[in-house]
Design a protein around this motif. Sequence first.
Motif, mmCIF file in Angstrom:
data_model
loop_
_atom_site.group_PDB
_atom_site.id
_atom_site.type_symbol
_atom_site.label_atom_id
_atom_site.label_comp_id
_atom_site.label_asym_id
_atom_site.label_seq_id
_atom_site.Cartn_x
_atom_site.Cartn_y
_atom_site.Cartn_z
ATOM 1 N N ASP A 182 0.856 -1.188 0.000
ATOM 2 C CA ASP A 182 0.000 0.000 0.000
ATOM 3 C C ASP A 182 0.889 1.234 0.000
ATOM 4 O OD1 ASP A 182 -1.938 1.901 0.251
ATOM 5 O OD2 ASP A 182 -2.751 1.185 2.144
ATOM 6 N N THR A 189 -1.435 3.607 -6.605
ATOM 7 C CA THR A 189 -2.415 2.560 -6.319
ATOM 8 C C THR A 189 -1.814 1.334 -5.652
ATOM 9 O OG1 THR A 189 -2.106 1.802 -8.610
ATOM 10 C CG2 THR A 189 -3.972 3.253 -8.166
ATOM 11 N N ARG A 364 -8.142 -0.901 0.847
ATOM 12 C CA ARG A 364 -7.577 -0.577 -0.465
ATOM 13 C C ARG A 364 -7.003 -1.797 -1.161
ATOM 14 N NH1 ARG A 364 -5.844 4.710 1.902
ATOM 15 N NH2 ARG A 364 -3.894 3.762 2.574
#
Length: 478
Positions: A182, A189, A364
């Motif tokens: 991350d 991204t 995410r």
Amino acid sequence: MHHFTRLFPAAAVGFTGQSLVSHAGTKILTELIDALGFRGLCEDRLGQFAPSGARHRPGRLIASLALMLAGGGEHVSDLDMLRSSPGIFGPVPSNATVSRFFERTVANPELFSYGFETLTRELRSRAWDAAGNFEPGGQATAADPLIVDLDATLVTSHSDKELAAGTYKGGYGFSPFIASIDYGTGNGTGEILACVLRPGSAGANSADDHIRVFETATAQLPESFFPDGKLDGQRILVRTDSAGASRKFLWHLHSLGVQFSVSYPVPAAKAHMIDWINDKQYWQPALDQHGTDRTNAWVINATEVIPLKDYPPGTNIYLRAEPLHPGAAPTLLDLDGHRITAFLTNAPRWHGPFLDARHRARGRCENRIKTLKNTGLGKLPFYDFAANQAWANIAALALNLTSWLQLTALPEGHHARSWDIKRWRYRLFATAGKIITRARRRTLLLPDRAPEKQLITVLLDRIKDLPARLKSAPAKPT
């Protein structure tokens, strides 16, 4: 007589022998691949998987597949889109050549996996070196570590394949385990460190599988994470869902000095210990992802209220309370209309709201897994398990090429740092072009009205300078 009005202008369709190029925008990725020295690295690591004197070496074959997958292709036959434009993409291997290559990977899967892992590790090191201040691991410390997310997913198989099996959702296929990095909000991204293919019947909460994918992932990190040959675990934080809360896995991380943040299902027998939810004087307001206090969510360190047994020393349990979302089904653990969730962490930081916001950002990784499925993992094309594992590795490389493009070539604060792969495809990679030759020099012409003309120019200029940035990058401590 009735006349109709067209929605779009009328134009006759014909064919031409001119050098027209679809997906000409992927020229950006071809430049990045060459700037990273992909050809030489691939020949060094995987040259044994092509016959001596073969026209199509592993570098060209793997790069062509990764480029095709990044551009939106799904099958080996989609290489036709590149094959039709040799002026830009060069001689692309035939489908039969690709098939024979994967047959050779099946004959020696361990050797291919090792070669591919060392290949991507060196590519990652070069991309991170060229990223400068944006290098994901360059500023990693115990207080602000590199975050590695672990999560499993399901891939459906519509035909019988080796080791395909029934899944817990009633489907049939595989359950790959994925480790990803991350980058944080606004930095990109993220990228894939490892994609370990497993049978569909594999359990999500297997401690051995968590350890396996963690070891595979950390082996992909640059040398700076291995001072004196040992993993510098304090600079790494592993995030997982509740499947990673097994004591065996957490003790393994503890033995390496690695930080963890894992979801934790509060046992029903301990629910009575948190019935002081109404007294908010002991709780802190939770933070949103922008660091702002929330007025309807709270966090508390409940280690003294809910004792943890047989967990690594330094492990704390944090509770989060927030009102039930509209439409959420109540459970026995919901108190006074509040949903209680928990996570375990051994992080050296003690600010509960910060730790909670960092843990919740684990969501995410779901986007990265979705992107990986859209970049080749969603359709495994071969019968042999080893061949499908090799395909999954190439799919991860295709995703990482776009991630490294964000790191190395985008200016600070550029809005494209948050773009998903589908947006890259539609806005840039799908841009058409035309090849012309003037003064014996080949030129690719792109539309002057291309919506991302300025971005394309910036990317190509930055990639052109990438080899010089690699030469000037300071040597990493070993």
